[in-house]
Design an enzyme around this catalytic site. Structure first.
Site, PDB file in Angstrom:
ATOM      1  N   SER A   1       0.821  -1.217   0.000  1.00 49.43           N
ATOM      2  CA  SER A   1       0.000   0.000   0.000  1.00 49.43           C
ATOM      3  C   SER A   1       0.852   1.262   0.000  1.00 49.43           C
ATOM      4  O   SER A   1       0.390   2.334  -0.390  1.00 49.43           O
ATOM      5  CB  SER A   1      -0.943   0.011   1.206  1.00 49.43           C
ATOM      6  OG  SER A   1      -0.200  -0.043   2.418  1.00 49.43           O
ATOM      7  N   HIS A   2       2.122   1.170   0.450  1.00 52.50           N
ATOM      8  CA  HIS A   2       3.006   2.334   0.490  1.00 52.50           C
ATOM      9  C   HIS A   2       4.128   2.242  -0.543  1.00 52.50           C
ATOM     10  O   HIS A   2       5.045   3.061  -0.529  1.00 52.50           O
ATOM     11  CB  HIS A   2       3.625   2.488   1.885  1.00 52.50           C
ATOM     12  CG  HIS A   2       2.656   2.969   2.917  1.00 52.50           C
ATOM     13  ND1 HIS A   2       1.648   2.176   3.419  1.00 52.50           N
ATOM     14  CD2 HIS A   2       2.519   4.172   3.533  1.00 52.50           C
ATOM     15  CE1 HIS A   2       0.947   2.858   4.313  1.00 52.50           C
ATOM     16  NE2 HIS A   2       1.458   4.070   4.402  1.00 52.50           N
TER      17      HIS A   2
ATOM     18  N   GLU B   1      -5.315   0.849   3.126  1.00 49.16           N
ATOM     19  CA  GLU B   1      -5.848  -0.493   2.879  1.00 49.16           C
ATOM     20  C   GLU B   1      -7.282  -0.425   2.367  1.00 49.16           C
ATOM     21  O   GLU B   1      -7.697  -1.234   1.537  1.00 49.16           O
ATOM     22  CB  GLU B   1      -5.777  -1.324   4.162  1.00 49.16           C
ATOM     23  CG  GLU B   1      -4.369  -1.629   4.633  1.00 49.16           C
ATOM     24  CD  GLU B   1      -3.611  -2.529   3.673  1.00 49.16           C
ATOM     25  OE1 GLU B   1      -4.254  -3.305   2.939  1.00 49.16           O
ATOM     26  OE2 GLU B   1      -2.370  -2.451   3.645  1.00 49.16           O
TER      27      GLU B   1
END
Length: 333
Positions: free
Chosen positions: A45-46, A187
């Site tokens: 997600s990052h 998320e």
């Protein structure tokens, strides 16, 4: 067929895309490195998933790709950096050596950043402090997405905090990284893009009702972890990362996703503590604590999964699904 690339290629791709979008090298390179580290640790997600957001924000002006952060030292144990609406990572890099020097000199020191931006995985900054032999306490706030218990209007962000602990022998023993919400908002955004439902208990819709629809959750409120206690942890972060640093409040900050609004203008607070300035035997006490956790079947120290992922991704690289590969122009439609 899925696309697989090495960690070196991840960083090179990120650097190129950021520079093409208008970031000068000093702004782009620390962000590209952080994307590589996120992919290395399996925190997708990052990683590259966030690269299109960074590019969009450079293009629309939510991030100043030519920013020149400025450092000041108002007190012996205080380090302040104005990120000038650029990326957080180069501003952190600017302040980090002064933070370490001040902590070793004073025993404890703090670095605050204002007019900043999303700093990526907070635990990486705590780990960096611990690699210097210091205890790292890190705080970063985010645009408002959590309403107070009993309320419906968000007033604080997911507001993560992180702890990095050295082992007293030149290595890092543990890294704790968690948000005030049940789950990171990224998320929810990831599942919204994939068209997947979210579990119950993650978020409320705009009317204050529990929802499994990620699109409704983005418009509503994330739920704090542990109810009122999680909200309290988020307030702690808000005080240190926003109010203390002189950054915009979570209520006033523009979203970290999408082109709406100007620069978020958020902030960070990093506290570094030198264990040697206090009581002897810190490393031995931390070793005993870690052993008490790891000796139990099924128990693990925070950060263990990331370390396990590092071995896989360093050897095998990372796999991108077709949608992300298309968005990054690594694949033809």
């Amino acid at each position: 067929m899925a696309t697989r690339i090495s960690l070196e290629e991840v960083e090179a791709l990120a650097l190129r895309k950021l520079q093409e979008a208008g970031a000068e090298e000093g702004q782009a390179r620390p962000v590209a490195r952080s994307i590589r580290l996120a992919e290395r640790d399996g925190v997708r997600s990052h990683g590259l998933m966030y690269l299109p957001v960074y590019v969009e924000h450079l293009t629309c002006g939510k991030v100043n790709g030519q920013a020149k952060p400025q450092l000041s030292r108002p007190r012996a144990g205080a380090v302040v950096v104005d990120a000038a609406f650029g990326f957080a990572h180069p501003a952190i890099d600017l302040g980090f050596p002064a933070l370490v020097e001040a902590a070793r000199s004073c025993g404890i020191a703090a670095l605050t950043l204002r007019r900043s931006y999303n700093c990526g995985i907070l635990g990486h900054h705590a780990e960096r402090i611990a690699e210097a032999g210091l205890i790292g306490l890190c705080f970063t706030h985010a645009p408002a997405s959590i309403a107070p218990p009993g309320g419906r209007v968000p007033v604080i962000g997911t507001n993560p905090f992180a702890l990095g602990v050295p082992d007293g022998h030149g290595r890092v023993r543990l890294v704790l990284d968690q948000s005030a919400s049940v789950v990171a908002k990224s998320e929810v955004i990831l599942r919204s893009r994939r068209g997947e439902a979210i579990p119950e208990g993650w978020a409320l819709d705009a009317a204050g009702r529990t929802t499994t629809d990620p699109a409704a959750a983005v418009k509503g409120s994330m739920l704090p972890a542990g109810g009122a206690k999680g909200f309290g942890a988020g307030l702690l972060v808000e005080v240190l990362a926003s109010a203390l640093s002189g950054a915009l409040s979570s209520r006033a900050a523009s979203p970290f996703s999408g082109p709406v609004g100007g620069p978020p203008g958020t902030g960070q607070c990093f506290i570094a503590i030198d264990p040697d300035a206090f009581a002897p035997g810190f490393g031995e006490r931390i070793a005993a604590l870690a052993e008490a956790i790891e000796a139990q079947d099924g128990a693990r120290l925070p950060g263990t999964r990331r370390r396990e992922a590092q071995g896989r991704t360093t050897t095998d690289g990372v796999e991108l699904d077709d949608d992300l590969a298309l968005r990054l122009q690594l694949k033809e439609n």
